[in-house]
Design an enzyme around this catalytic site. Sequence first.
Site, PDB file in Angstrom:
ATOM      1  N   ASP A  15      78.658 -23.591   1.507  1.00 53.69           N
ATOM      2  CA  ASP A  15      77.901 -24.274   0.457  1.00 53.69           C
ATOM      3  C   ASP A  15      76.646 -23.507   0.057  1.00 53.69           C
ATOM      4  O   ASP A  15      76.382 -23.298  -1.132  1.00 53.69           O
ATOM      5  CB  ASP A  15      77.529 -25.681   0.908  1.00 53.69           C
ATOM      6  CG  ASP A  15      78.741 -26.595   1.024  1.00 53.69           C
ATOM      7  OD1 ASP A  15      79.736 -26.341   0.330  1.00 53.69           O
ATOM      8  OD2 ASP A  15      78.676 -27.560   1.815  1.00 53.69           O
ATOM      9  N   ARG A  95      66.929 -31.658  10.675  1.00 57.70           N
ATOM     10  CA  ARG A  95      66.605 -31.620   9.253  1.00 57.70           C
ATOM     11  C   ARG A  95      65.108 -31.700   8.941  1.00 57.70           C
ATOM     12  O   ARG A  95      64.620 -30.959   8.083  1.00 57.70           O
ATOM     13  CB  ARG A  95      67.366 -32.711   8.505  1.00 57.70           C
ATOM     14  CG  ARG A  95      68.883 -32.523   8.473  1.00 57.70           C
ATOM     15  CD  ARG A  95      69.294 -31.088   8.263  1.00 57.70           C
ATOM     16  NE  ARG A  95      70.725 -30.930   8.045  1.00 57.70           N
ATOM     17  CZ  ARG A  95      71.436 -29.935   8.525  1.00 57.70           C
ATOM     18  NH1 ARG A  95      70.853 -29.028   9.298  1.00 57.70           N
ATOM     19  NH2 ARG A  95      72.723 -29.821   8.261  1.00 57.70           N
ATOM     20  N   ASP A 124      72.181 -35.884   4.946  1.00 57.95           N
ATOM     21  CA  ASP A 124      71.197 -34.806   5.001  1.00 57.95           C
ATOM     22  C   ASP A 124      70.375 -34.673   3.733  1.00 57.95           C
ATOM     23  O   ASP A 124      69.220 -34.247   3.772  1.00 57.95           O
ATOM     24  CB  ASP A 124      71.892 -33.476   5.310  1.00 57.95           C
ATOM     25  CG  ASP A 124      72.293 -33.359   6.772  1.00 57.95           C
ATOM     26  OD1 ASP A 124      71.695 -34.071   7.601  1.00 57.95           O
ATOM     27  OD2 ASP A 124      73.184 -32.561   7.087  1.00 57.95           O
ATOM     28  N   SER A 176      83.961 -28.249   8.190  1.00 54.12           N
ATOM     29  CA  SER A 176      82.537 -28.079   7.922  1.00 54.12           C
ATOM     30  C   SER A 176      81.819 -28.256   9.247  1.00 54.12           C
ATOM     31  O   SER A 176      81.895 -29.314   9.868  1.00 54.12           O
ATOM     32  CB  SER A 176      82.054 -29.128   6.908  1.00 54.12           C
ATOM     33  OG  SER A 176      80.654 -29.028   6.735  1.00 54.12           O
TER      34      SER A 176
END
Length: 417
Positions: A15, A95, A124, A176
């Site tokens: 991504d 994060r 996220d 992923s």
Amino acid sequence: MDKTKIVVAYSGGLDTSVMVRWLIENRNAEIITATGDLGHSRELAGVQKKAYETGAIEAHVEDLKKEFLEQYVFPALKAGAMYEKSYPMATALGRPLLAKLLVKVARKAGATVVAHGCTGKGNDQVRFEVSVAALAPDLTSIAPLREWEFKSREEEIEYARKHHIPVSVTAANPYSIDENIWGTSVECGVLEDPMVEPPADAYQRTVAPELAPDTAEYVRIDFEEGIPVGLNGKPMDAVSLVNALNEIGGAHGVGRIDLVENRLVGIKSREIYEAPGATILHFAHTELERLTLDKSVFHMKNQLASEYANLVYNGLWESPLKKALDAFVDETQKTVTGMVKVKLFKGGTAIAGRSSTHSLYNPRLATYTTEDTFDHKASEGFIKIYGLPLKTFCQVQEAHNTSAAPPAKTSIAAPAR
């Protein structure tokens, strides 16, 4: 016309690799990448070189493992924070730290925009944008994945191939994966069907429990005020200790989690997690708290652990409530010092011993031998007083029900004929 400078949270995965090129082409932007090493060295091999080759004008990589564990992971460990009682939140905890890095790089570069590679239905995106807004309200956050033309990962893979962007994800290996020192999360592909048992290749850092050694292994973990500081009698820094437990636990199949969870955006998702070190440390920490915390504190802390986990999972690391809970947790941890011995075997953890100078366990009160010092006669009066409210309530209800009952009907026999 000057180009906009955009700082991209860059992992080097599919991504974010596609995103760098897409922003250059569609936003006429200069891209600066920011990569935080939270303990996923395999993913970061050559990441700086790759960022430049993909079109970035600057590529920043910082080792954040120590800060991640000491300032983010261990506060959550002390709180006992496991989302929905299962997930140690490796990704969620990382994060806000990566958001902090984005802000730092943006300030240094004079950028006014930051970008992340999160989808419009994930957690996220909230964690990044809420954290950035708290740390730097003047910065603008964008999420290309919410607006670009790609409808599938297969289309992204084709775009990467067209632009000669090397990515590890292929149509045959569609997972992923997000990894750091505290755990790995795996999704997509066949894992989207909750009826499908995870294939062997979905797991990255643990052996299958049935293939784990036939002999148990014992680990001793030393804690000081809720923080792990030593392994098997040897003092260790945070990074070395967690890495060691990941290796040991992974070899015994410890830390596999298959979870259908409730996402912040309102959908359920199926995730596979691997967290050997986190699983062992949460287990050991709780066992030490059982020994050292007052009953009411232990029970209240367990209730607040769920709230703490929700705050972290939902992206509110910088919130006033989370900071207030930290103060409560820190107070509870003043006595959580001691040693816990854990048995690892075929994917499981079992308590094998615990000790502390703050132990509230009194053998002379707990024993059933002649050493018993418990005052058994005191229990009679205690039970009477303890049960008095319930006894009184039931007596009143019984009296009320009796007085309110209708009179019994009298039957009159028919005269004999």
